[in-house]
Design a protein around this motif. Structure first.
Motif, PDB file in Angstrom:
ATOM      1  N   ASN A 167      -0.019   8.788  37.062  1.00 67.75           N
ATOM      2  CA  ASN A 167      -1.136   9.349  36.783  1.00 67.75           C
ATOM      3  C   ASN A 167      -1.840   8.966  35.419  1.00 67.75           C
ATOM      4  O   ASN A 167      -2.372   9.538  34.674  1.00 67.75           O
ATOM      5  CB  ASN A 167      -0.982  10.948  36.582  1.00 67.75           C
ATOM      6  N   LEU A 168      -1.630   7.465  35.061  1.00 68.14           N
ATOM      7  CA  LEU A 168      -2.193   7.098  33.841  1.00 68.14           C
ATOM      8  C   LEU A 168      -3.657   7.202  33.973  1.00 68.14           C
ATOM      9  O   LEU A 168      -4.231   7.446  32.827  1.00 68.14           O
ATOM     10  CB  LEU A 168      -1.516   5.689  33.443  1.00 68.14           C
ATOM     11  N   SER A 169      -4.067   7.026  35.075  1.00 69.77           N
ATOM     12  CA  SER A 169      -5.683   7.225  35.247  1.00 69.77           C
ATOM     13  C   SER A 169      -6.020   8.664  34.848  1.00 69.77           C
ATOM     14  O   SER A 169      -6.961   8.675  34.103  1.00 69.77           O
ATOM     15  CB  SER A 169      -5.983   6.841  36.660  1.00 69.77           C
ATOM     16  N   GLY A 170      -5.470   9.457  35.377  1.00 73.82           N
ATOM     17  CA  GLY A 170      -5.731  10.928  35.043  1.00 73.82           C
ATOM     18  C   GLY A 170      -5.834  11.128  33.467  1.00 73.82           C
ATOM     19  O   GLY A 170      -6.706  11.825  33.032  1.00 73.82           O
ATOM     20  N   ILE A 171      -4.656  10.695  32.950  1.00 76.33           N
ATOM     21  CA  ILE A 171      -4.430  11.163  31.588  1.00 76.33           C
ATOM     22  C   ILE A 171      -5.647  10.322  30.572  1.00 76.33           C
ATOM     23  O   ILE A 171      -6.140  10.874  29.816  1.00 76.33           O
ATOM     24  CB  ILE A 171      -2.898  10.188  31.215  1.00 76.33           C
TER      25      ILE A 171
ATOM     26  N   GLY B 152      -8.254   6.038  38.975  1.00 75.13           N
ATOM     27  CA  GLY B 152      -8.560   5.004  38.717  1.00 75.13           C
ATOM     28  C   GLY B 152      -8.656   3.801  39.784  1.00 75.13           C
ATOM     29  O   GLY B 152      -8.993   2.721  39.800  1.00 75.13           O
ATOM     30  N   ASP B 153      -8.108   4.193  41.197  1.00 73.04           N
ATOM     31  CA  ASP B 153      -8.489   3.135  42.105  1.00 73.04           C
ATOM     32  C   ASP B 153      -9.849   3.267  42.672  1.00 73.04           C
ATOM     33  O   ASP B 153     -10.799   3.925  42.128  1.00 73.04           O
ATOM     34  CB  ASP B 153      -7.592   3.748  43.246  1.00 73.04           C
ATOM     35  N   SER B 154     -10.266   2.443  43.681  1.00 81.47           N
ATOM     36  CA  SER B 154     -11.521   1.945  44.354  1.00 81.47           C
ATOM     37  C   SER B 154     -11.900   2.876  45.453  1.00 81.47           C
ATOM     38  O   SER B 154     -12.943   2.819  45.744  1.00 81.47           O
ATOM     39  CB  SER B 154     -11.517   0.462  44.563  1.00 81.47           C
ATOM     40  N   ALA B 155     -11.332   3.993  45.623  1.00 86.44           N
ATOM     41  CA  ALA B 155     -11.510   4.598  46.767  1.00 86.44           C
ATOM     42  C   ALA B 155     -12.792   5.673  46.055  1.00 86.44           C
ATOM     43  O   ALA B 155     -12.969   5.871  45.098  1.00 86.44           O
ATOM     44  CB  ALA B 155     -10.464   5.399  47.556  1.00 86.44           C
TER      45      ALA B 155
ATOM     46  N   GLY C  55      -9.486  23.367  41.071  1.00 83.48           N
ATOM     47  CA  GLY C  55      -9.212  22.482  41.907  1.00 83.48           C
ATOM     48  C   GLY C  55      -8.628  21.285  41.442  1.00 83.48           C
ATOM     49  O   GLY C  55      -8.089  21.122  40.525  1.00 83.48           O
ATOM     50  N   CYS C  56      -8.590  20.282  42.414  1.00 81.78           N
ATOM     51  CA  CYS C  56      -7.931  18.925  41.906  1.00 81.78           C
ATOM     52  C   CYS C  56      -8.884  17.955  42.230  1.00 81.78           C
ATOM     53  O   CYS C  56      -9.528  17.606  43.491  1.00 81.78           O
ATOM     54  CB  CYS C  56      -6.792  18.807  42.777  1.00 81.78           C
ATOM     55  N   LEU C  57      -9.427  16.800  41.302  1.00 83.52           N
ATOM     56  CA  LEU C  57     -10.185  15.952  41.537  1.00 83.52           C
ATOM     57  C   LEU C  57      -9.295  14.580  41.608  1.00 83.52           C
ATOM     58  O   LEU C  57      -8.693  14.332  40.521  1.00 83.52           O
ATOM     59  CB  LEU C  57     -11.085  15.726  40.347  1.00 83.52           C
ATOM     60  N   MET C  58      -9.593  13.763  42.780  1.00 81.13           N
ATOM     61  CA  MET C  58      -8.853  12.702  43.009  1.00 81.13           C
ATOM     62  C   MET C  58      -9.939  11.411  43.579  1.00 81.13           C
ATOM     63  O   MET C  58     -10.798  11.774  43.964  1.00 81.13           O
ATOM     64  CB  MET C  58      -7.864  12.920  43.967  1.00 81.13           C
ATOM     65  N   ARG C  59      -9.385  10.185  43.520  1.00 82.27           N
ATOM     66  CA  ARG C  59     -10.100   9.285  44.303  1.00 82.27           C
ATOM     67  C   ARG C  59      -9.149   9.203  45.428  1.00 82.27           C
ATOM     68  O   ARG C  59      -9.486  10.144  46.359  1.00 82.27           O
ATOM     69  CB  ARG C  59     -10.150   7.764  43.561  1.00 82.27           C
ATOM     70  N   SER C  60      -8.175   8.200  45.819  1.00 84.13           N
ATOM     71  CA  SER C  60      -7.149   8.347  46.721  1.00 84.13           C
ATOM     72  C   SER C  60      -6.272   9.637  46.431  1.00 84.13           C
ATOM     73  O   SER C  60      -6.184  10.055  45.594  1.00 84.13           O
ATOM     74  CB  SER C  60      -6.360   7.016  46.781  1.00 84.13           C
ATOM     75  N   GLN C  61      -5.932  10.072  47.892  1.00 79.52           N
ATOM     76  CA  GLN C  61      -5.296  11.481  47.725  1.00 79.52           C
ATOM     77  C   GLN C  61      -3.756  10.986  47.891  1.00 79.52           C
ATOM     78  O   GLN C  61      -3.092  10.208  48.568  1.00 79.52           O
ATOM     79  CB  GLN C  61      -5.578  12.238  49.031  1.00 79.52           C
TER      80      GLN C  61
ATOM     81  N   ASP D 232      -3.035  -3.664  38.495  1.00 78.04           N
ATOM     82  CA  ASP D 232      -4.211  -4.322  39.431  1.00 78.04           C
ATOM     83  C   ASP D 232      -4.984  -3.178  40.203  1.00 78.04           C
ATOM     84  O   ASP D 232      -6.022  -3.310  40.590  1.00 78.04           O
ATOM     85  CB  ASP D 232      -3.898  -5.446  40.200  1.00 78.04           C
ATOM     86  N   PHE D 233      -4.033  -2.079  40.484  1.00 79.16           N
ATOM     87  CA  PHE D 233      -4.623  -1.163  41.490  1.00 79.16           C
ATOM     88  C   PHE D 233      -5.482  -0.131  40.850  1.00 79.16           C
ATOM     89  O   PHE D 233      -6.710   0.179  41.326  1.00 79.16           O
ATOM     90  CB  PHE D 233      -3.464  -0.229  41.888  1.00 79.16           C
ATOM     91  N   VAL D 234      -5.635  -0.073  39.470  1.00 81.19           N
ATOM     92  CA  VAL D 234      -6.491   0.530  38.663  1.00 81.19           C
ATOM     93  C   VAL D 234      -7.595  -0.129  38.172  1.00 81.19           C
ATOM     94  O   VAL D 234      -7.276  -1.326  37.667  1.00 81.19           O
ATOM     95  CB  VAL D 234      -5.851   1.522  37.579  1.00 81.19           C
ATOM     96  N   ARG D 235      -8.871   0.048  38.372  1.00 80.30           N
ATOM     97  CA  ARG D 235      -9.983  -0.732  37.907  1.00 80.30           C
ATOM     98  C   ARG D 235     -10.783  -0.060  36.786  1.00 80.30           C
ATOM     99  O   ARG D 235     -11.136   1.284  36.894  1.00 80.30           O
ATOM    100  CB  ARG D 235     -10.886  -1.019  39.027  1.00 80.30           C
ATOM    101  N   PRO D 236     -11.233  -0.971  35.662  1.00 80.65           N
ATOM    102  CA  PRO D 236     -11.907  -0.222  34.635  1.00 80.65           C
ATOM    103  C   PRO D 236     -13.107   0.565  35.062  1.00 80.65           C
ATOM    104  O   PRO D 236     -13.541   1.478  34.492  1.00 80.65           O
ATOM    105  CB  PRO D 236     -12.276  -1.382  33.568  1.00 80.65           C
ATOM    106  N   GLU D 237     -13.909  -0.072  36.133  1.00 88.10           N
ATOM    107  CA  GLU D 237     -15.224   0.720  36.564  1.00 88.10           C
ATOM    108  C   GLU D 237     -15.036   1.859  37.296  1.00 88.10           C
ATOM    109  O   GLU D 237     -15.680   2.671  37.263  1.00 88.10           O
ATOM    110  CB  GLU D 237     -16.069  -0.423  37.248  1.00 88.10           C
ATOM    111  N   SER D 238     -13.998   1.863  37.970  1.00 90.43           N
ATOM    112  CA  SER D 238     -13.199   3.357  38.641  1.00 90.43           C
ATOM    113  C   SER D 238     -13.077   4.308  37.436  1.00 90.43           C
ATOM    114  O   SER D 238     -13.421   5.399  37.675  1.00 90.43           O
ATOM    115  CB  SER D 238     -12.071   2.914  39.472  1.00 90.43           C
TER     116      SER D 238
END
Lengths: 421, 421, 421
Positions: free
Chosen positions: C179-183, C237-240, C294-300, C315-321
């Motif tokens: 969950n580095l993306s969420g952080i 952070g993923d592209s979904a 609630g819970c906000l995600m991209r991929s579940q 690589d799975f996480v993208r700056p633009e996401s």
């Protein structure tokens, strides 16, 4: 069940008379059944119990003295409640009393004339077309006299005075699906329930259609408030999928139980809204009673070609269909019996299921259904959601949710509150 | 109705002035109509009644003195509320005052400038493109002076003080569907209703758009609570299916009545939710009033190519469409008039309809619609369901359900309670 | 945000220990963060804070003394909370402690054993298949001792004591989306909000999953009533497309805000109902708290192949996401901040917007969106509809409706009432 259907098939039942009493006597060999009677002429709400109708024989003989229509061959040949007649007449004179199905020329129709004095005979249209003109002798050896209306009642007391009502009509003559199937399934369900512990009391009614349920409601008006759930059972032996017709309330617990059980039963099924036409649910759902009574069927009355014809016979009803119907009712009973609300004894955050041996160890991407059910029950057990509510919200089978609740009760994590009001 | 449209077509109406008064005078020959007036300058809520606008003539002449734009040929040629002007100018100078529809180059647009002093002329784009450069003479022979705002009001008192409001705008010049059609249908509905017994009182308003309904609401604020149902009528003469725009409440009885009637009318129809843009329903549905007033149309304003152009003419409106619109409104009135709740006088079980001659004898697979409607009315008449509720639940036409209720009242099986609150 | 993810990626986090403290220390350089601690052995509701786990090294060496599994190369190689071990054993003896993903043979799985003493190592299945039989040396140089559970908390006080809770878990080792993306997104949202005026107070929690949120709720039980809205942030952070999982209440304002914002965000999105499985929303939504979180995600979680494997990498996480996720949260904050009810100061009929310069002059078929929004706000502002209600009913973006409300407040046509209860 199929043997019971076969055994009851030859009896000529009507809304009153020996046929009903013989039928109830047979059921009494299988379950504890009280047979009640109300005399002809008794006022029951807007209705009056009619005179009792019995029939020994009925026939039409041609000029050669041969029985061309013969009640001994099929009970449907006589219009139910036909007054006695013995006369010679031409085919032209006879014809207004002959009922056929031009669109189904091989079948004998089922006809009644309960509340209008008349007489008639039913036969295949093909046969009518082949009758030569000329003189015939007609005989209906029936009686229409003061007597009684009868019904059978089997009460299985449970922990609660609250009752589940299961009602089926016993007034149709040699018609198998409608309703020897309902009678057979109800009888065998009663036999099973009699042998098991029960939270609810169960009341099985074997009543002549319309007048029977009206008479029962009239006599039992003061205690209908005990009926918490109910089902009319009919047409449960054919091969179609299930049809559940909702109660007038539409969202009663019985409606939600059937919706759930049918969705998980694996067989095709259809839900239809209440309408005031059909079987005895018409009376149970009249506005003065408004009881939560739905109707469980396979094929729907009036919607299948065999309905109310001689094609509703021993071939039309299948043993495996009867068995599947009984199994479905077992599931319904389990839902009604086990559906209640719980209150969490650990409402703040999740309990540590692992410490109690209720949770698999290493974290993976799969979680077993039962564990999911436990999480749902813990999350929803604030005293306002029943297990059925939880099963529906979780999309899980009721039995799994009920099993989860049992485990959580044992783990002292939830406690039962009152059953849902 | 078509003759009335044809007769009103040439008049140059605006939100004030002789055009409205001439129009109301014609309606007065058909229905009892009170003409009201409010002087210019009167404050009505957030608005002020504007000065009265009248116009005698308007034209643009070319260098040869020929009228290249001529108000006498079409009232749309002048921007409504144009201030008087008489000047010579080049086409370049004139051009900012000329309005066209480049995408519909053969049509004259309809333009107004009520609340901003300006002048202008409208013409087909094709014509504008063909005007040679050079000098032109322009004349708008209008007056903008203190005077009055007028509207027409036709009240048909009924048994109840509760009112049904039918409102149509009378401010558009030579545009047939928008809104001579609404005016004609309203007028003929009023004429019919005047000749019949009525439970509700009916109030027909022929008001200039926006300012007219605002002025009426201002003057009648204390009695708007009597308005139980209402409809704005517009665009009822074209050949499209019906569109009903719901009231702000969305589920008011008028909304449910229209939904029902449209579903059973046999013509294509569409239901759209309320939005605060459109006709005078904007005012009736403002939050301080929140009246249950929907809007009945065929084509929707702003959504058809003829809208607010010279193509909204006598060919665009059809006599048979007007007749069908009137017939639909008759059905709506029947629902409103007859919709009420009943209480069963026989709430326990079904009544024996047969004994009362209300039920066909021999039991068959068919039951007639009216008998079904009787069963529904008996089942639902616990004082909480209106006939419209019952018709919707039963999926039966309201008229059939109302007929069933009449039979049951006659049979002393139900009795009317209060109309639905 | 991507740089922060990259910087935190190598740290071996668990639910306790140095990894979490190092992570929080990095966040503290970006936002004001209080680091809290609770000693091992503290009871928090049904749970006990575990001993603190730290790890220096872990490896498996083959007979040649080469590290065939090496924690220094990837933190996922060790099962989190493995007890220390140093032993020689055959591959057969070692095998029960080796975890792989046979279906994803190139990836290292993520495994934990927090509440059951055990040790293990994780490796690609391909590598396991290639390990020759024979003796290996295994070392897990970890400690499991009394210590502390830590979390970070960043409170940004606003005008109101009412709080918006934003929670993300910080216990996963080298996994980027989870969950580095969420952080990262939470940290940068906090930084932005810290610099702006705020109506609500915002509380950001960086907590170890499950035990961290439980400990926080335990310590803050008395003030959880202040939490008006909340979100758990993860996998951002993923592209979904986006996935929003509703709160237990299902129709809380946060649920409606997310539904609205997602519908207008231009990216694909999915709404899923609450279920008691997932991240820390499980705790916030336990029945004793029932917080609207609630819970906000991209991929579940659990639904994408990279989940809980070494493929959840940089690589799975993208700056633009990450940027799009942050932008979406900005929109959510705007809705929460600006959503309130207004009461019209001009409730009777429409106001004359034109007189106030709020309405375009000449009547045409087009009306601009902002004008439509003004009409909606005027029509609905009876004190019971929030701007979010209005935006949803009107089908307009919240920002447009909020802008309309600002213009109408400035024009003294509406006035704010209390925020929605």
């Amino acid at each position: 069940m199929y043997e019971l259907v076969r055994s009851l098939y030859p009896i000529c039942r009507s809304i009153t008379g020996e046929g009903v009493r013989q039928t109830l006597a047979q059921l009494r060999e299988l379950i504890p059944l009280e047979v009640h009677q109300v005399p002809s002429g008794t006022a029951v709400f807007d209705w009056t119990v009619p005179r009792e109708w019995n029939i020994r024989d009925a026939w039409v003989k041609n000029a050669a003295g041969e029985r061309v229509i013969d009640f001994q061959r099929h009970t449907l040949h006589v219009v139910s409640y036909s007054v006695p007649v013995r006369a010679r007449m031409t085919l032209t004179q006879l014809r207004p009393h002959l009922h056929t199905l031009p669109d189904q020329p091989e079948l004998i129709p089922y006809r009644t004339s309960y509340y209008q004095e008349d007489w008639g005979l039913c036969l295949p249209h093909r046969q009518l077309e082949q009758l030569p003109e000329g003189e015939y002798e007609v005989c209906i050896d029936s009686t229409l006299q003061d007597g009684h209306l009868n019904w059978g009642e089997c009460l299985l007391p449970g922990e609660l005075e609250d009752e589940v009502l299961l009602s089926c009509h016993v007034c149709h003559p040699s018609l198998c699906d409608d309703n020897l199937s309902g009678i057979a399934v109800a009888t065998f369900l009663a036999r099973e329930l009699a042998a098991a512990p029960r939270r609810y009391s169960y009341r099985f009614l074997f009543v002549p259609g319309t007048i029977g349920s009206i008479a029962w409601l009239h006599r039992n008006q003061a205690r209908t408030h005990r009926i918490r759930h109910g089902l009319v059972l009919t047409c449960l032996g054919d091969s179609a999928g299930f049809t559940y017709k909702r109660s007038r309330r539409g969202e009663a617990e019985i409606d939600r139980a059937l919706e759930h059980v049918l969705a998980h039963c694996g067989a095709p099924s259809e839900l239809v809204d209440f309408s005031p036409y059909g079987y005895d649910e018409r009376q149970y759902n009249s506005p003065g009673f408004d009881l939560p009574v739905g109707c469980l069927m396979r094929s729907q009355h009036g919607c299948f070609p065999e309905y109310h014809t001689s094609a509703d016979d021993l071939d039309f009803v299948r043993p495996e269909s009867l068995a599947q119907s009984l199994a479905l009712l077992r599931s319904v009973v389990r839902v009604l019996e086990d559906n209640r609300c719980y209150r969490s004894l650990n409402p703040f955050c999740e309990p540590q299921l692992g410490r109690r041996g209720l949770y698999a160890g290493l974290g993976g991407t799969q979680i077993r259904t039962l564990q999911m059910a436990m999480l749902w029950v813990m999350n929803q057990s604030d005293g306002t959601h029943s297990l059925l509510d939880i099963a529906q919200r979780a999309g899980l089978p009721f039995d799994t949710v009920a099993e989860a609740a049992r485990l959580l009760v044992r783990g002292e994590l939830i406690t039962a509150t009152a059953p849902p009001a």
